[in-house]
Scaffold this motif. Structure first.
Motif, short mmCIF file in Angstrom:
data_model
loop_
_atom_site.label_atom_id
_atom_site.label_comp_id
_atom_site.label_asym_id
_atom_site.label_seq_id
_atom_site.Cartn_x
_atom_site.Cartn_y
_atom_site.Cartn_z
N LEU A 114 -6.86 -1.79 6.49
CA LEU A 114 -5.64 -2.53 6.19
C LEU A 114 -5.08 -3.18 7.45
O LEU A 114 -4.60 -4.32 7.42
N THR A 161 2.84 -1.13 4.26
CA THR A 161 2.39 0.23 3.99
C THR A 161 3.64 1.08 3.79
O THR A 161 4.49 1.16 4.68
N ASN A 197 0.84 -1.20 0.00
CA ASN A 197 0.00 0.00 0.00
C ASN A 197 0.87 1.25 0.00
O ASN A 197 1.69 1.43 0.90
N THR A 205 -2.74 0.44 -3.99
CA THR A 205 -2.46 -0.81 -3.28
C THR A 205 -2.38 -1.94 -4.30
O THR A 205 -3.25 -2.06 -5.16
#
Length: 194
Positions: free
Chosen positions: A96, A111, A80, A157
């Motif tokens: 998430l 992330t 992401n 993502t």
């Protein structure tokens, strides 16, 4: 009367500029703002890049630990790209985190913050949100966005299978706790189990 057309053009330019800045763009960071009624997560699943390999990029965490994304294999990865100033990013991050907890051991959720100010923005954000399953990786050079051929829209993502091949991507905010999201993740996780 020559000034009227210039005035109209200037007004149109200002209106169009404001509209363009309303989307999350790395060029114009601003504090997250929710639209009336709350920010809507409108991302759609896109399979047009299926089969592309996970690009190699060096991420770092706030302590200086590094991670080469190109070396990730053996387990599906959900990557992401986000920023603290991007309202749809902020809205989807808790989903998430929940997904990472639900698929712990079966899926790695990464992330990668695109914040140019790095840890000074990301660390307080993570502390405030109290994420239980997400790690704060930093991509201050925006290497992943460039490698993915993205147009700078956040969040972006991308889901990769255990072999590092893209399954699908979502550009824009997405509810990662939705049945549609779980079916997509199950597809990658199931393929790695067989």
């Amino acid at each position: 009367m020559e000034f009227a057309p210039v005035s109209v053009r200037l007004s149109l330019t200002l209106v169009l500029s404001a509209a363009l800045l309303a989307a999350c763009s790395k060029e114009e960071p601003a504090p997250p703002q929710e639209q009336a009624g709350g920010q809507t997560l409108t991302g759609k699943i896109d399979r047009s890049h299926a089969g592309d390999l996970l690009p190699a990029a060096a991420l770092s965490d706030p302590t200086g630990k590094t991670l080469n994304t190109g070396a990730l294999s053996g387990k599906p990865v959900l990557l992401n790209l986000w920023a603290t100033w991007c309202a749809p990013c902020v809205k989807e991050m808790p989903t998430l985190d929940a997904l990472a907890g639900e698929y712990d051991g079966k899926l790695r959720v990464l992330t990668a913050s695109q914040d140019l100010e790095g840890a000074s923005k990301v660390v307080p954000f993570f502390a405030d949100k109290k994420f239980a399953h997400l790690e704060p990786w930093l991509d201050r050079e925006n290497a992943l966005s460039t490698a993915l051929g993205g147009d700078g829209v956040l969040p972006t993502t991308v889901l990769y299978d255990a072999g590092g091949q893209e399954v699908a991507r979502v550009v824009g905010g997405f509810d990662w706790e939705s049945p549609e999201a779980k079916a997509l993740v199950d597809e990658a996780v199931g393929a790695s189990a067989s």
